[in-house]
Design a protein around this motif. Structure first.
Motif, PDB file in Angstrom:
ATOM      1  N   LEU A 135       0.830  -1.200   0.000  1.00  0.00           N
ATOM      2  CA  LEU A 135       0.000   0.000   0.000  1.00  0.00           C
ATOM      3  C   LEU A 135       0.867   1.254   0.000  1.00  0.00           C
ATOM      4  CD1 LEU A 135      -2.898   1.225   0.290  1.00  0.00           C
ATOM      5  CD2 LEU A 135      -2.504   1.157   2.754  1.00  0.00           C
ATOM      6  N   LEU A 136       1.852   1.284   0.882  1.00  0.00           N
ATOM      7  CA  LEU A 136       2.743   2.443   0.948  1.00  0.00           C
ATOM      8  C   LEU A 136       3.487   2.641  -0.374  1.00  0.00           C
ATOM      9  CD1 LEU A 136       4.060   4.713   2.604  1.00  0.00           C
ATOM     10  CD2 LEU A 136       5.777   3.039   3.325  1.00  0.00           C
ATOM     11  N   GLY A 137       3.980   1.543  -0.945  1.00  0.00           N
ATOM     12  CA  GLY A 137       4.667   1.644  -2.237  1.00  0.00           C
ATOM     13  C   GLY A 137       3.746   2.167  -3.315  1.00  0.00           C
ATOM     14  N   GLY A 138       2.502   1.681  -3.319  1.00  0.00           N
ATOM     15  CA  GLY A 138       1.530   2.155  -4.298  1.00  0.00           C
ATOM     16  C   GLY A 138       1.227   3.632  -4.127  1.00  0.00           C
ATOM     17  N   LEU A 139       1.102   4.081  -2.898  1.00  0.00           N
ATOM     18  CA  LEU A 139       0.833   5.502  -2.645  1.00  0.00           C
ATOM     19  C   LEU A 139       2.026   6.363  -3.060  1.00  0.00           C
ATOM     20  CD1 LEU A 139      -0.955   5.307   0.826  1.00  0.00           C
ATOM     21  CD2 LEU A 139      -1.983   5.951  -1.378  1.00  0.00           C
ATOM     22  N   ARG A 140       3.223   5.877  -2.781  1.00  0.00           N
ATOM     23  CA  ARG A 140       4.430   6.655  -3.119  1.00  0.00           C
ATOM     24  C   ARG A 140       4.626   6.771  -4.623  1.00  0.00           C
ATOM     25  NH1 ARG A 140       8.689   7.499   0.898  1.00  0.00           N
ATOM     26  NH2 ARG A 140       9.720   7.979  -1.033  1.00  0.00           N
ATOM     27  N   MET A 141       4.114   5.795  -5.358  1.00  0.00           N
ATOM     28  CA  MET A 141       4.239   5.858  -6.815  1.00  0.00           C
ATOM     29  C   MET A 141       3.274   6.875  -7.403  1.00  0.00           C
ATOM     30  SD  MET A 141       4.950   1.859  -7.829  1.00  0.00           S
ATOM     31  CE  MET A 141       3.599   1.892  -8.910  1.00  0.00           C
ATOM     32  N   GLY A 142       2.292   7.309  -6.621  1.00  0.00           N
ATOM     33  CA  GLY A 142       1.394   8.347  -7.085  1.00  0.00           C
ATOM     34  C   GLY A 142       0.259   7.869  -7.955  1.00  0.00           C
ATOM     35  N   GLY A 143      -0.058   6.600  -7.921  1.00  0.00           N
ATOM     36  CA  GLY A 143      -1.126   6.078  -8.764  1.00  0.00           C
ATOM     37  C   GLY A 143      -2.513   6.224  -8.186  1.00  0.00           C
ATOM     38  N   GLY A 144      -2.619   6.750  -6.984  1.00  0.00           N
ATOM     39  CA  GLY A 144      -3.909   6.924  -6.350  1.00  0.00           C
ATOM     40  C   GLY A 144      -4.215   5.800  -5.367  1.00  0.00           C
ATOM     41  N   THR A 145      -5.282   6.007  -4.615  1.00  0.00           N
ATOM     42  CA  THR A 145      -5.653   5.088  -3.552  1.00  0.00           C
ATOM     43  C   THR A 145      -6.053   3.717  -4.066  1.00  0.00           C
ATOM     44  OG1 THR A 145      -6.405   6.989  -2.257  1.00  0.00           O
ATOM     45  CG2 THR A 145      -7.137   4.819  -1.529  1.00  0.00           C
ATOM     46  N   VAL A 146      -6.807   3.669  -5.148  1.00  0.00           N
ATOM     47  CA  VAL A 146      -7.274   2.380  -5.665  1.00  0.00           C
ATOM     48  C   VAL A 146      -6.097   1.517  -6.110  1.00  0.00           C
ATOM     49  CG1 VAL A 146      -8.627   1.255  -7.471  1.00  0.00           C
ATOM     50  CG2 VAL A 146      -9.551   3.257  -6.289  1.00  0.00           C
TER      51      VAL A 146
END
Length: 171
Positions: A135-146
């Motif tokens: 989740l943290l990696g996904g958020l840091r990549m800037g792709g959004g919450t989903v």
């Protein structure tokens, strides 16, 4: 608006952070397999604690030796002090992955919970941590919450799959 401190890391530092994260994920998945295997075994708390600790130390030493050999092959010389410190920093999660399981096993040794419950709790915490890191990696990549949730779920599914295979295959 405050800038993300990780976004401004020099390339070498960003590489060390990425390598450390990779080791953390690898160590977490390995420790999930170990604690699930122990939960279906006849191990007592002492044996389980020794297995967890020797697994972590063995993983760490193997990674450190591999890093040192790779360094000698690539650079044709021994690692310097700064390079040693980077290797120890990067491989540190291979040791720290034993902390959670060791705490739950200690709780079992103190009769706070059964050893099986302690080991399953450690596996669950490992799976949850994979979700959180994804989740943290996904958020840091800037792709959004989903997309961040999808990344977290994908990582958790990997951890859960390892646990299920280990549980059904036995130790």
């Amino acid at each position: 608006m405050a800038q993300d401190p990780q976004a401004t890391l020099p390339e070498a530092e960003a590489g060390a952070v990425a390598d450390r994260f990779k080791e953390r994920v690898y160590a977490t998945i390995t420790m999930i397999a170990v604690v699930v295997g122990l939960s279906v075994s006849e191990a007592d708390a002492t044996g389980a604690a020794l297995t967890v600790l020797t697994t972590a130390v063995g993983l760490w030493l193997a990674a450190l030796v591999a890093d040192l050999q790779a360094h000698r092959m690539a650079h044709r010389r021994f690692a310097t002090g700064r390079e040693w410190r980077r290797m120890v920093y990067v491989t540190g999660p291979l040791l720290s992955c034993a902390v959670g399981p060791a705490v739950t096993i200690a709780l079992a040794a103190l009769d706070v919970m059964s050893l099986t419950a302690a080991l399953r709790t450690a596996a669950g915490v490992g799976i949850a941590s994979l979700f959180a890191w994804g989740l943290l990696g996904g958020l840091r990549m800037g792709g959004g919450t989903v997309l961040a949730l999808v990344a977290g779920l994908a990582d958790a599914v990997i951890g859960l799959s390892v646990a299920l295979v280990k549980a059904t295959a036995g130790h």
